[in-house]
Scaffold this motif. Structure first.
Motif, PDB file in Angstrom:
ATOM      1  N   MET A   1      -2.233   9.796  -5.949  1.00 58.62           N
ATOM      2  CA  MET A   1      -1.407   8.598  -6.176  1.00 58.62           C
ATOM      3  C   MET A   1      -1.039   7.874  -4.875  1.00 58.62           C
ATOM      4  N   LYS A   2      -1.068   8.657  -3.762  1.00 61.17           N
ATOM      5  CA  LYS A   2      -0.666   8.012  -2.517  1.00 61.17           C
ATOM      6  C   LYS A   2      -1.620   6.882  -2.123  1.00 61.17           C
ATOM      7  N   LYS A   3      -2.847   6.918  -2.674  1.00 58.11           N
ATOM      8  CA  LYS A   3      -3.785   5.831  -2.386  1.00 58.11           C
ATOM      9  C   LYS A   3      -3.262   4.496  -2.915  1.00 58.11           C
ATOM     10  N   LEU A   4      -2.492   4.569  -4.011  1.00 55.61           N
ATOM     11  CA  LEU A   4      -1.903   3.339  -4.553  1.00 55.61           C
ATOM     12  C   LEU A   4      -0.921   2.728  -3.562  1.00 55.61           C
ATOM     13  N   PHE A   5      -0.178   3.590  -2.867  1.00 53.29           N
ATOM     14  CA  PHE A   5       0.781   3.110  -1.879  1.00 53.29           C
ATOM     15  C   PHE A   5       0.062   2.336  -0.778  1.00 53.29           C
ATOM     16  N   MET A  57       5.257   1.345  -5.333  1.00 53.08           N
ATOM     17  CA  MET A  57       6.256   2.240  -5.920  1.00 53.08           C
ATOM     18  C   MET A  57       5.605   3.445  -6.576  1.00 53.08           C
ATOM     19  N   ALA A  58       4.464   3.219  -7.248  1.00 50.23           N
ATOM     20  CA  ALA A  58       3.784   4.316  -7.941  1.00 50.23           C
ATOM     21  C   ALA A  58       3.298   5.388  -6.970  1.00 50.23           C
ATOM     22  N   GLY A  59       2.886   4.972  -5.773  1.00 51.39           N
ATOM     23  CA  GLY A  59       2.365   5.944  -4.814  1.00 51.39           C
ATOM     24  C   GLY A  59       3.338   6.328  -3.724  1.00 51.39           C
ATOM     25  N   PHE A  60       4.574   5.803  -3.796  1.00 54.59           N
ATOM     26  CA  PHE A  60       5.534   6.010  -2.719  1.00 54.59           C
ATOM     27  C   PHE A  60       5.852   7.489  -2.490  1.00 54.59           C
ATOM     28  N   ARG A  61       6.173   8.228  -3.572  1.00 54.52           N
ATOM     29  CA  ARG A  61       6.587   9.628  -3.422  1.00 54.52           C
ATOM     30  C   ARG A  61       5.475  10.470  -2.819  1.00 54.52           C
ATOM     31  N   ASP A  62       4.268  10.327  -3.336  1.00 56.42           N
ATOM     32  CA  ASP A  62       3.155  11.127  -2.816  1.00 56.42           C
ATOM     33  C   ASP A  62       2.822  10.758  -1.380  1.00 56.42           C
ATOM     34  N   ALA A  63       2.942   9.480  -1.036  1.00 59.20           N
ATOM     35  CA  ALA A  63       2.616   9.043   0.319  1.00 59.20           C
ATOM     36  C   ALA A  63       3.545   9.661   1.349  1.00 59.20           C
TER      37      ALA A  63
END
Length: 382
Positions: A1-5, A57-63
């Motif tokens: 998901m961090k790729k979305l960030f 926002m979707a990738g924020f936590r994983d990033a």
């Protein structure tokens, strides 16, 4: 998901750059048909921003999991710098502001140099002058004359002034400088957000595309000559808040600007050569400024209309009038026009009977590149 960030941050930054790139004079942007793209990006900017924001926002936590927290922080910080810079530093209305207060003074109180070039407007016996060295920074000045609302515009990249009535669908309208297309200033109306071209007064993007602002008769003159023709006139004074932004030395109006966009070519018929463009109905014709400074007067026909183009002895003031007939040609002596046994001053008034006057013809000093861009069927006088 961090790729979305990362994708969201990169796409947001690229979007903000492109949104400005297509409507500002950046390398290559003014030579392509980018107007529709620019208007689309501008009109849907919040949709793009929301979409990219959701990705972030979707990738924020994983990033921000793991040990190398500086990487997403740096990417995010860089993206925010781009967003700020291209929204608050690179936009046209943040670079060129409007005067905080528009004030006018008569000749005996004015602080404007008499050699300054001005765009002059006469209406209902009232005459006002707007110095080009102020207009080249503001790009537009909203004012009134004789009870009529006007917007005095100038584009230094085209070297041309136009005056319009800021009336859209019968209502007084406000405008802001939004950018540039094909090296000509572009304004946006406050109500419909349509974009209007400075050189023609035509809406070229948005719901009002195809409509035109009513043009107000104006002419370019030397301030000294302006007061000679209109002794009771007034001239716009500098806006104190913009003092440091003005071309205080008048380099542009003298053709001595060194800027890539505002320089002047020294030879005839080059992109940045000065011409006088004349419009008569659907016909346009261009006259080389260098040739005009040699002749000072040209009797000609534009679209079947007999005209006379005259340049004052100051080599700054020029006028174009309709000649009374095809056979009646004008001469010029000491800034006085003569034809048919009558003397005329450079406002077109018959000196012996001031109530009589010649009809002005639409004419503008402009860079040759700009004139032929917006009048592609122009005939060259040679």
């Amino acid at each position: 998901m961090k790729k979305l960030f990362y994708a969201g941050m990169i796409l947001l930054a690229v979007f903000e750059i492109l949104k400005v790139y297509f409507i500002m004079p950046m390398p290559g942007s003014q030579d392509i048909q980018s107007l529709d793209i620019a208007y689309f990006l501008h009109s849907y900017r919040w949709w793009f921003r929301v979409a990219f924001g959701l990705m972030i926002m979707a990738g924020f936590r994983d990033a921000f999991r793991g040990k190398r927290l500086w990487v997403p922080a740096a990417v995010g910080a860089l993206a925010m710098v781009v967003v700020y810079y291209f929204n608050f530093k690179m936009t046209a209305d943040s670079i060129f502001s409007q005067p905080e207060k528009v004030t006018f003074k008569p000749q005996n109180e004015s602080q404007v140099n008499d050699s300054s070039l001005v765009i002059a407007v006469e209406y209902k016996g009232i005459a006002k002058a707007y110095p080009i060295r102020y207009l080249t920074y503001h790009h537009q000045v909203q004012d009134t004359i004789g009870g009529k609302n006007i917007i005095v515009t100038y584009c230094s990249v085209c070297r041309t002034g136009r005056v319009f009535e800021p009336v859209v669908n019968g209502q007084h309208e406000k405008f802001r400088l939004v950018g540039m297309d094909h090296f000509n200033a572009m304004f946006e109306d406050a109500t419909t957000k349509s974009w209007w071209r400075q050189a023609t007064g035509e809406a070229v993007a948005g719901s009002l595309k195809g409509q035109s602002l009513p043009e107000v008769e104006s002419f370019q003159t030397n301030l000294r000559k302006f007061f000679e023709l209109y002794p009771r006139a007034v001239v716009m004074q500098l806006d104190a808040a913009s003092r440091t932004k003005y071309d205080s030395m008048g380099r542009f109006e003298k053709g001595k600007s060194k800027g890539k966009l505002t320089r002047t070519d020294s030879l005839s018929w080059k992109d940045k050569s000065w011409v006088v463009g004349i419009q008569a109905g659907n016909t346009s014709k261009a006259y080389d400024w260098i040739q005009l400074t040699e002749k000072h007067i040209i009797n000609d026909n534009v679209g079947g209309k007999p005209v006379v183009l005259a340049l004052s002895g100051d080599a700054q003031t020029f006028v174009v009038f309709e000649r009374p007939s095809q056979t009646e040609e004008f001469t010029l002596r000491q800034d006085t026009l003569f034809a048919g046994g009558k003397p005329y001053d450079l406002s077109g008034r018959v000196l012996s009977t001031p109530d009589q006057r010649l009809a002005r013809v639409k004419a503008y000093q402009e860079f040759w590149h700009s004139w032929r861009t917006f009048h592609p069927d122009t005939e060259k006088f040679e």
